[in-house]
Design an enzyme around this catalytic site. Structure first.
Site, PDB file in Angstrom:
ATOM      1  N   HIS A 163       0.830  -1.201   0.000  1.00 16.36           N
ATOM      2  CA  HIS A 163       0.000   0.000   0.000  1.00 16.36           C
ATOM      3  C   HIS A 163       0.868   1.256   0.000  1.00 16.36           C
ATOM      4  CE1 HIS A 163      -3.239  -2.769   1.193  1.00 16.36           C
ATOM      5  NE2 HIS A 163      -4.058  -1.830   0.752  1.00 16.36           N
ATOM      6  N   LYS A 199      -0.543   4.796   4.575  1.00 11.04           N
ATOM      7  CA  LYS A 199      -1.384   3.830   5.298  1.00 11.04           C
ATOM      8  C   LYS A 199      -0.794   3.569   6.677  1.00 11.04           C
ATOM      9  CE  LYS A 199      -3.886  -0.539   4.797  1.00 11.04           C
ATOM     10  NZ  LYS A 199      -5.151   0.132   5.171  1.00 11.04           N
TER      11      LYS A 199
END
Length: 265
Positions: free
Chosen positions: A153, A157
């Site tokens: 990600h 995040k």
């Protein structure tokens, strides 16, 4: 469908606002942002070059008084405050927030006894179909195959492994008759010894602007099978969230997920 968006100034919030504005059946009635946000007071459509007449605010009760549904992709502490407001105003919730504690999940489940809630770590159709593929694969690769889950990600995040990776782990573990709590191994480091054949390993990558990549690896002797889902845009999450709103429009109180929404149970 009178819809309010939480986290309206964030990447996902902006995508949700655009999706609601482009949906003929939906009406944007509120846009929430955190207290102290520099975007408070700004028009919700400013990011899109549109004038909606809806201003970003941190006044929960004012927004919930206008809404039938709230879509929430924020953080656990914010979502818990939104759940309390939803209970006060009888507003249904679509929740894509991840990183809840066990206690917070219990509170969410209790709230679903009074209002309709769709709670899913990932609302894309592709991911939820992938979960069914993983259940099928796990049953056929239950012996002689080591299972590892690798996810990647963007740099912003804050939780790891991702909620989607955990969903995938739970799907695989459930198909094998195991509890993920008992067999998960997170982020190996140092001298770990030989791999426990019953374990499910997790590895997390964070960097750049990766929207979300997930691979489940079934590694045997002489072959390996990889089932991968890659998100190139948050559009699929936004469309899934609107699909969840439509699902809730025909439901009363209860806790549902995207498997329910998509009829995959």
């Amino acid at each position: 469908m009178k819809i309010a968006i939480a986290g309206a100034s964030g990447r996902m919030g902006r995508m949700l606002i655009e999706a609601v504005l482009n949906d003929a059946d939906a009406q944007l009635v509120g846009a929430l942002d955190r207290a102290g946000s520099p975007f408070l007071g700004q028009d919700a459509g400013a990011f899109l070059g549109k004038d909606t007449g809806i201003k970003l605010t941190d006044d929960l009760d004012a927004v919930f008084a206008q809404a039938e549904y709230l879509i929430d992709f924020t953080r656990p502490e914010g979502t818990m405050a939104h759940i309390a407001a939803a209970l006060r105003h009888d507003v249904k919730l679509v929740i894509g927030t991840t990183g809840f504690t066990a206690e917070q999940k219990a509170e969410l489940q209790a709230a679903a006894g009074k209002i309709g809630i769709v709670f899913a770590a990932n609302m894309s159709v592709g991911v939820n179909v992938t979960l069914k593929l993983l259940e099928f694969a796990a049953k056929h690769f239950s012996h002689g195959y080591d299972i590892e889950i690798i996810e990647a990600h963007h740099r912003h995040k804050v939780d790891a492994p991702s909620g989607t990776a955990l969903m995938m782990g739970e799907a695989v573990a459930g198909a094998l008759g195991r509890s993920l709590d008992d067999c998960a191994v997170y982020g190996r480091h140092g001298v770990t010894g030989e791999r426990d054949p019953s374990s499910i390993g997790f590895a997390a990558v964070r960097g750049g602007d990766i929207v979300g990549d997930h691979t489940v690896l079934f590694a045997g002797i002489g072959e390996r099978i990889e089932i991968t889902h890659k998100s190139s845009s948050r559009v699929s999450y936004a469309q899934g969230a609107l699909r969840a709103v439509r699902f809730l429009s025909a439901r009363g109180a209860g806790l549902f997920d995207m498997q329910d929404v998509l009829g995959l149970r």
